[in-house]
Design an enzyme around this catalytic site. Sequence first.
Site, PDB file in Angstrom:
ATOM      1  N   SER A   7       0.849  -1.200   0.000  1.00 22.05           N
ATOM      2  CA  SER A   7       0.000   0.000   0.000  1.00 22.05           C
ATOM      3  C   SER A   7       0.879   1.242   0.000  1.00 22.05           C
ATOM      4  CB  SER A   7      -0.901   0.002   1.238  1.00 22.05           C
ATOM      5  OG  SER A   7      -1.415   1.298   1.436  1.00 22.05           O
ATOM      6  N   HIS A  32      -1.527  -1.409  -4.063  1.00 25.93           N
ATOM      7  CA  HIS A  32      -2.743  -0.934  -3.386  1.00 25.93           C
ATOM      8  C   HIS A  32      -2.689   0.589  -3.254  1.00 25.93           C
ATOM      9  CE1 HIS A  32      -6.216  -1.596  -0.709  1.00 25.93           C
ATOM     10  NE2 HIS A  32      -5.715  -0.614   0.036  1.00 25.93           N
ATOM     11  N   ASP A  34      -4.639   3.885  -1.895  1.00 23.61           N
ATOM     12  CA  ASP A  34      -5.674   4.341  -0.964  1.00 23.61           C
ATOM     13  C   ASP A  34      -6.169   5.733  -1.328  1.00 23.61           C
ATOM     14  OD1 ASP A  34      -5.966   2.182   0.930  1.00 23.61           O
ATOM     15  OD2 ASP A  34      -3.891   2.605   1.491  1.00 23.61           O
ATOM     16  N   MET A  36      -8.612   8.716  -0.458  1.00 24.54           N
ATOM     17  CA  MET A  36      -9.378   9.245   0.691  1.00 24.54           C
ATOM     18  C   MET A  36      -9.829  10.667   0.398  1.00 24.54           C
ATOM     19  SD  MET A  36      -6.999   7.979   3.823  1.00 24.54           S
ATOM     20  CE  MET A  36      -6.273   6.337   3.868  1.00 24.54           C
ATOM     21  N   HIS A  65      -8.475   1.473  -3.741  1.00 25.60           N
ATOM     22  CA  HIS A  65      -9.387   1.326  -2.603  1.00 25.60           C
ATOM     23  C   HIS A  65     -10.039   2.692  -2.390  1.00 25.60           C
ATOM     24  CE1 HIS A  65      -9.517   0.660   2.087  1.00 25.60           C
ATOM     25  NE2 HIS A  65     -10.714   0.813   1.568  1.00 25.60           N
ATOM     26  N   MET A  67     -11.993   5.142  -0.599  1.00 21.10           N
ATOM     27  CA  MET A  67     -12.581   5.523   0.695  1.00 21.10           C
ATOM     28  C   MET A  67     -13.194   6.907   0.506  1.00 21.10           C
ATOM     29  SD  MET A  67      -9.501   4.122   3.067  1.00 21.10           S
ATOM     30  CE  MET A  67      -8.376   4.038   1.689  1.00 21.10           C
ATOM     31  N   MET A 136     -11.630  -4.745   6.108  1.00 19.64           N
ATOM     32  CA  MET A 136     -10.776  -3.776   6.813  1.00 19.64           C
ATOM     33  C   MET A 136     -10.457  -4.328   8.201  1.00 19.64           C
ATOM     34  SD  MET A 136     -10.111  -1.433   4.716  1.00 19.64           S
ATOM     35  CE  MET A 136      -9.047  -0.540   5.867  1.00 19.64           C
ATOM     36  N   ASP A 174      -6.898  -5.656   4.840  1.00 16.30           N
ATOM     37  CA  ASP A 174      -6.196  -4.367   4.815  1.00 16.30           C
ATOM     38  C   ASP A 174      -6.148  -3.750   6.208  1.00 16.30           C
ATOM     39  OD1 ASP A 174      -5.202  -1.861   4.174  1.00 16.30           O
ATOM     40  OD2 ASP A 174      -6.878  -1.291   2.873  1.00 16.30           O
TER      41      ASP A 174
HETATM   42  C1  DX5 Z   1      -6.025   2.402   5.742  1.00 11.44           C
HETATM   43  C2  DX5 Z   1      -5.668   1.960   4.355  1.00 11.44           C
HETATM   44  C3  DX5 Z   1      -4.631   0.915   4.290  1.00 11.44           C
HETATM   45  C4  DX5 Z   1      -3.319   1.287   4.877  1.00 11.44           C
HETATM   46  C5  DX5 Z   1      -2.853   0.091   5.609  1.00 11.44           C
HETATM   47  O1  DX5 Z   1      -7.149   3.184   5.705  1.00 11.44           O
HETATM   48  O2  DX5 Z   1      -6.801   1.455   3.681  1.00 11.44           O
HETATM   49  O3  DX5 Z   1      -4.460   0.419   2.966  1.00 11.44           O
HETATM   50  O4  DX5 Z   1      -2.336   1.651   3.957  1.00 11.44           O
HETATM   51  O5  DX5 Z   1      -1.721   0.467   6.256  1.00 11.44           O
HETATM   52  P1  DX5 Z   1      -0.932  -0.441   7.267  1.00 11.44           P
HETATM   53  O6  DX5 Z   1      -0.444  -1.634   6.528  1.00 11.44           O
HETATM   54  O7  DX5 Z   1       0.120   0.487   7.679  1.00 11.44           O
HETATM   55  O8  DX5 Z   1      -1.873  -0.795   8.391  1.00 11.44           O
HETATM   56 ZN    ZN Z   2      -6.464   0.374   1.731  1.00 19.24          ZN
END
Ligand code: DX5
Ligand code: ZN
Length: 224
Positions: A7, A32, A34, A36, A65, A67, A136, A174
Amino acid sequence: MIELAPSILSADFARLGEQVNRAAEGGGTLIHVDVMDGHFVPNITLGPQLVKSLRKATKLPLDCHLMIENPDLYIPAFADAGADWMSVHLEATRHLDRSLNLVKTHGCQAGVVINPATPVDMLSEVLDIVDYVLVMSVNPGFGAQPFLPHSLDKLRKLRNLREHKGLGYRIEVDGGISVDTVGRVVRAGGEILVAGNAVFSHGDPKINAQTLLKAALEATLQQV
Ligand code: DX5
Ligand code: ZN
């Protein structure tokens, strides 16, 4: 099959291409990403423009992903930018079936994501149309949070449901995945392992990815 999805949330964005390629050399097979929006989760990250740049930097599939609220508004732009996989949160869309089909009509693998407080039972009507389910194991928004152990029951449930219903979705996990937690995750049914902090926050992403994958594969062998 176990896969590692590094990620980029914990990567150094100024050296993103180089870091992603190191993680790939260490065995990462899916990147991956993220996304947001500061509304669905209390953090802001990146948009289609970065996905477009990343698309040029790696041949690996990009796993976006989302969010974000109103994901349907942005799915076409992420697909155009080069996303290969796209997951939408059950909690972020009022019309989950529509959102998942929109991802599919844009030629991407479609995934549904559930937050730690959302039960697997809520997915009953979409399990036969998704390519993957993302569980999650932290509350989304930030990297480097501790793994929430109750997500292991969800993984077991998803694995059993898949077998009983004869379905083909893959199970992605994740949040909080590290050498200390990955064994339990894999034994419970986690197949696509997302890891940000464990891969990018220190040292060499290649070595970190190798170490994590090795721990995951060892746990698979113990399972037999
Ligand atoms: C959190 C993200 C994850 C994040 C996980 O909201 O969706 O993908 O990068 O990070 P680690 O592996 O650091 O928990
Ligand atoms: Zn994620």
